[in-house]
Design a protein around this motif. Structure first.
Motif, PDB file in Angstrom:
ATOM      1  N   ASN A  14      17.857 -83.242 -46.989  1.00 52.81           N
ATOM      2  CA  ASN A  14      17.748 -82.698 -45.877  1.00 52.81           C
ATOM      3  C   ASN A  14      16.715 -82.313 -45.264  1.00 52.81           C
ATOM      4  O   ASN A  14      16.460 -82.581 -44.506  1.00 52.81           O
ATOM      5  N   LYS A  15      16.375 -81.326 -45.947  1.00 50.12           N
ATOM      6  CA  LYS A  15      15.406 -79.970 -45.145  1.00 50.12           C
ATOM      7  C   LYS A  15      14.288 -80.702 -45.207  1.00 50.12           C
ATOM      8  O   LYS A  15      13.521 -80.871 -43.904  1.00 50.12           O
ATOM      9  N   ALA A  16      14.047 -81.892 -46.140  1.00 45.47           N
ATOM     10  CA  ALA A  16      12.968 -82.428 -46.119  1.00 45.47           C
ATOM     11  C   ALA A  16      12.680 -83.784 -45.688  1.00 45.47           C
ATOM     12  O   ALA A  16      11.247 -83.910 -44.634  1.00 45.47           O
ATOM     13  N   LEU A  17      13.749 -84.383 -45.886  1.00 38.37           N
ATOM     14  CA  LEU A  17      13.836 -85.247 -44.342  1.00 38.37           C
ATOM     15  C   LEU A  17      13.254 -84.777 -43.224  1.00 38.37           C
ATOM     16  O   LEU A  17      12.883 -85.855 -42.063  1.00 38.37           O
ATOM     17  N   HIS A  18      14.055 -84.598 -42.521  1.00 36.44           N
ATOM     18  CA  HIS A  18      14.079 -83.428 -41.035  1.00 36.44           C
ATOM     19  C   HIS A  18      12.871 -82.912 -40.532  1.00 36.44           C
ATOM     20  O   HIS A  18      11.964 -82.882 -39.777  1.00 36.44           O
ATOM     21  N   ALA A  19      12.039 -82.026 -42.044  1.00 41.12           N
ATOM     22  CA  ALA A  19      10.866 -82.051 -41.504  1.00 41.12           C
ATOM     23  C   ALA A  19       9.492 -83.122 -41.910  1.00 41.12           C
ATOM     24  O   ALA A  19       9.215 -83.235 -40.876  1.00 41.12           O
ATOM     25  N   TRP A  20      10.272 -84.095 -42.363  1.00 43.36           N
ATOM     26  CA  TRP A  20       9.315 -85.316 -42.095  1.00 43.36           C
ATOM     27  C   TRP A  20       9.133 -85.936 -40.516  1.00 43.36           C
ATOM     28  O   TRP A  20       8.290 -86.012 -40.061  1.00 43.36           O
ATOM     29  N   ALA A  21      10.744 -85.863 -40.161  1.00 41.97           N
ATOM     30  CA  ALA A  21      10.965 -85.987 -38.985  1.00 41.97           C
ATOM     31  C   ALA A  21      10.489 -85.695 -37.602  1.00 41.97           C
ATOM     32  O   ALA A  21       9.554 -86.092 -36.308  1.00 41.97           O
ATOM     33  N   SER A  22      10.295 -84.481 -38.073  1.00 36.25           N
ATOM     34  CA  SER A  22       9.628 -83.061 -36.896  1.00 36.25           C
ATOM     35  C   SER A  22       8.106 -83.364 -36.593  1.00 36.25           C
ATOM     36  O   SER A  22       7.707 -83.020 -35.930  1.00 36.25           O
ATOM     37  N   ALA A  23       7.627 -83.138 -38.807  1.00 36.29           N
ATOM     38  CA  ALA A  23       5.888 -83.809 -38.471  1.00 36.29           C
ATOM     39  C   ALA A  23       5.701 -85.012 -37.444  1.00 36.29           C
ATOM     40  O   ALA A  23       4.420 -85.096 -36.997  1.00 36.29           O
ATOM     41  N   TRP A  24       6.619 -86.112 -37.618  1.00 33.94           N
ATOM     42  CA  TRP A  24       6.608 -87.736 -37.190  1.00 33.94           C
ATOM     43  C   TRP A  24       6.604 -86.660 -35.778  1.00 33.94           C
ATOM     44  O   TRP A  24       5.923 -87.403 -34.418  1.00 33.94           O
ATOM     45  N   THR A  25       7.339 -86.525 -34.909  1.00 36.18           N
ATOM     46  CA  THR A  25       7.699 -85.850 -33.546  1.00 36.18           C
ATOM     47  C   THR A  25       6.579 -85.718 -32.930  1.00 36.18           C
ATOM     48  O   THR A  25       6.068 -85.567 -32.078  1.00 36.18           O
ATOM     49  N   HIS A  26       5.831 -84.002 -33.914  1.00 39.23           N
ATOM     50  CA  HIS A  26       5.290 -83.642 -34.136  1.00 39.23           C
ATOM     51  C   HIS A  26       3.027 -84.304 -33.557  1.00 39.23           C
ATOM     52  O   HIS A  26       2.746 -82.952 -33.398  1.00 39.23           O
ATOM     53  N   LYS A  27       3.480 -85.184 -33.862  1.00 39.97           N
ATOM     54  CA  LYS A  27       2.088 -85.798 -34.392  1.00 39.97           C
ATOM     55  C   LYS A  27       0.977 -85.061 -34.845  1.00 39.97           C
ATOM     56  O   LYS A  27       0.075 -84.781 -35.273  1.00 39.97           O
ATOM     57  N   ASP A  28       2.081 -84.473 -36.247  1.00 40.17           N
ATOM     58  CA  ASP A  28       1.070 -84.169 -36.971  1.00 40.17           C
ATOM     59  C   ASP A  28       1.350 -84.663 -38.345  1.00 40.17           C
ATOM     60  O   ASP A  28       1.725 -84.653 -39.316  1.00 40.17           O
ATOM     61  N   VAL A  29      -0.233 -85.697 -38.064  1.00 36.21           N
ATOM     62  CA  VAL A  29      -0.273 -86.713 -39.178  1.00 36.21           C
ATOM     63  C   VAL A  29      -0.858 -86.124 -40.789  1.00 36.21           C
ATOM     64  O   VAL A  29       0.499 -86.672 -42.053  1.00 36.21           O
TER      65      VAL A  29
END
Length: 162
Positions: free
Chosen positions: A57-72
């Motif tokens: 769950n933590k990995a899933l949310h970190a993935w979505a957060s990186a995407w939202t923050h445009k951290d390619v």
């Protein structure tokens, strides 16, 4: 008629208290003469899968957060080396395409809800609802990610929409 004398234990006085290093004789506990039937606790992966579930769950949310923050760089780091790219695209081409899309001007928002995680060995299947909003697109869709544990981290091996 005289009643037989019953010995009572001596009253504790400071002088009668055993010293700290003097052994004290204890009355042995009664021992059961019949052995109770053995009961085994049910084998359950709950504690381990609970920890794994939190990590996935933590990995899933970190993935979505990186995407939202445009951290390619961070976004792409959430994908396993053997990630199954769409339409047989090379990993290099897929990463270039993702970078180009994520780096587009404008705000980007990715959120997730209704998360369901199931495990099979070292794989976790995560089903959820993804809400995506950018300057040019707004969508909400069911999504499935298959995570694998690699190097102590949960990474995305497969991605399906619908």
């Amino acid at each position: 008629m005289k009643t037989p004398a019953v010995e009572s234990p001596p009253k504790a006085t400071p002088a009668a208290t055993p010293a700290a290093n003097t052994p004290v004789e204890k009355t042995p506990e009664p021992v059961a003469t019949t052995k109770p039937p053995e009961t085994k606790a049910p084998v359950s992966a709950a504690p381990e899968s609970a920890g794994n579930e939190a990590d996935v769950n933590k990995a899933l949310h970190a993935w979505a957060s990186a995407w939202t923050h445009k951290d390619v760089k961070s976004y792409l780091s959430h994908y396993a080396k053997d990630f199954q790219t769409p339409n047989g695209m090379s990993r290099k081409d897929w990463e270039a395409e993702r970078s180009k899309r994520i780096d587009k001007p404008g705000k980007l928002q990715v959120s997730i809800d209704d998360v369901s995680i199931s495990f099979e060995g070292e794989k976790a299947t995560v089903k959820f609802r993804q809400h995506y909003t950018s300057a040019t697109l707004k969508s909400s869709a069911s999504k499935t990610l298959v995570f694998v544990k690699s190097g102590g981290k949960w990474l995305i091996q497969q991605e399906r929409i619908g």
